[in-house]
Design a protein around this motif. Sequence first.
Motif, short mmCIF file in Angstrom:
data_model
loop_
_atom_site.label_atom_id
_atom_site.label_comp_id
_atom_site.label_asym_id
_atom_site.label_seq_id
_atom_site.Cartn_x
_atom_site.Cartn_y
_atom_site.Cartn_z
N TYR A 61 57.07 48.41 4.91
CA TYR A 61 57.36 47.00 4.65
C TYR A 61 56.15 46.31 4.05
O TYR A 61 55.02 46.50 4.51
CB TYR A 61 57.77 46.30 5.95
N ASP A 62 56.39 45.52 3.02
CA ASP A 62 55.30 44.75 2.38
C ASP A 62 55.79 43.32 2.19
O ASP A 62 56.78 43.09 1.51
CB ASP A 62 54.94 45.39 1.04
N ARG A 63 55.10 42.39 2.83
CA ARG A 63 55.53 40.99 2.75
C ARG A 63 55.44 40.41 1.35
O ARG A 63 56.23 39.57 0.97
CB ARG A 63 54.68 40.12 3.67
N VAL A 64 54.44 40.82 0.58
CA VAL A 64 54.20 40.19 -0.72
C VAL A 64 54.72 41.01 -1.90
O VAL A 64 55.30 40.47 -2.83
CB VAL A 64 52.70 39.86 -0.93
N GLY A 65 54.53 42.31 -1.85
CA GLY A 65 54.98 43.15 -2.97
C GLY A 65 56.36 43.71 -2.68
O GLY A 65 57.18 43.09 -2.03
N HIS A 66 56.58 44.92 -3.17
CA HIS A 66 57.85 45.58 -2.88
C HIS A 66 57.62 46.66 -1.82
O HIS A 66 56.53 47.21 -1.70
CB HIS A 66 58.47 46.18 -4.15
N ASN A 67 58.66 46.92 -1.05
CA ASN A 67 58.57 47.92 0.00
C ASN A 67 58.49 49.31 -0.63
O ASN A 67 59.22 49.60 -1.57
CB ASN A 67 59.77 47.83 0.93
N GLU A 68 57.60 50.15 -0.13
CA GLU A 68 57.43 51.49 -0.70
C GLU A 68 58.09 52.54 0.16
O GLU A 68 58.08 52.44 1.39
CB GLU A 68 55.93 51.81 -0.83
N ILE A 69 58.63 53.55 -0.50
CA ILE A 69 59.24 54.67 0.21
C ILE A 69 58.14 55.62 0.66
O ILE A 69 57.34 56.08 -0.14
CB ILE A 69 60.25 55.42 -0.69
N ILE A 70 58.09 55.89 1.97
CA ILE A 70 57.14 56.86 2.52
C ILE A 70 57.71 58.26 2.35
O ILE A 70 57.01 59.20 1.97
CB ILE A 70 56.84 56.55 4.00
N GLY A 71 59.00 58.42 2.63
CA GLY A 71 59.66 59.72 2.48
C GLY A 71 61.13 59.60 2.84
O GLY A 71 61.55 58.59 3.41
N VAL A 72 61.90 60.62 2.49
CA VAL A 72 63.34 60.59 2.74
C VAL A 72 63.82 61.92 3.30
O VAL A 72 63.14 62.95 3.19
CB VAL A 72 64.14 60.29 1.43
N CYS A 73 64.99 61.89 3.90
CA CYS A 73 65.71 63.12 4.22
C CYS A 73 67.20 62.81 4.09
O CYS A 73 67.61 61.64 4.13
CB CYS A 73 65.35 63.69 5.58
N ARG A 74 67.98 63.84 3.90
CA ARG A 74 69.42 63.67 3.74
C ARG A 74 70.13 64.49 4.81
O ARG A 74 69.73 65.61 5.10
CB ARG A 74 69.85 64.12 2.34
N VAL A 75 71.18 63.91 5.38
CA VAL A 75 72.01 64.59 6.36
C VAL A 75 73.45 64.44 5.91
O VAL A 75 73.90 63.32 5.63
CB VAL A 75 71.83 63.97 7.78
N GLY A 76 74.15 65.56 5.80
CA GLY A 76 75.55 65.48 5.39
C GLY A 76 76.03 66.78 4.81
O GLY A 76 75.30 67.77 4.74
#
Length: 108
Positions: A61-76
């Motif tokens: 989360y970033d109050r002033v800029g844009h939120n950055e993705i730390i990492g992802v995973c997919r389930v399905g």
Amino acid sequence: ILSSPDPYVKVSLLCDGRRLKKKKTTIKKNTLNPTYNEAIIFDIPPENMDQVSLLISVMDYDRVGHNEIIGVCRVGVNAEGLGRDHWNEMLAYPRKPIAHWHPLVEVK
């Protein structure tokens, strides 16, 4: 000055690659080891369970800029490896919590 991230988790419900719904956890301030004891619930008709997947994104989360993705995973059903195994295990035992650790991957 580098500070610790303010992570939260965004869960997107996908069908045929399209995002149908998304939900977020609370933001955990200033930590590299957040713990979320939160339920995220999507209402999915049983006949659609083999058409959907979850994209789980850990965000900073970033109050002033844009939120950055730390990492992802997919389930399905369309996921690979553990993501598919976890999904199949959940389908085999409906209404029973099935927990697994998932590694995060970088977004390409």
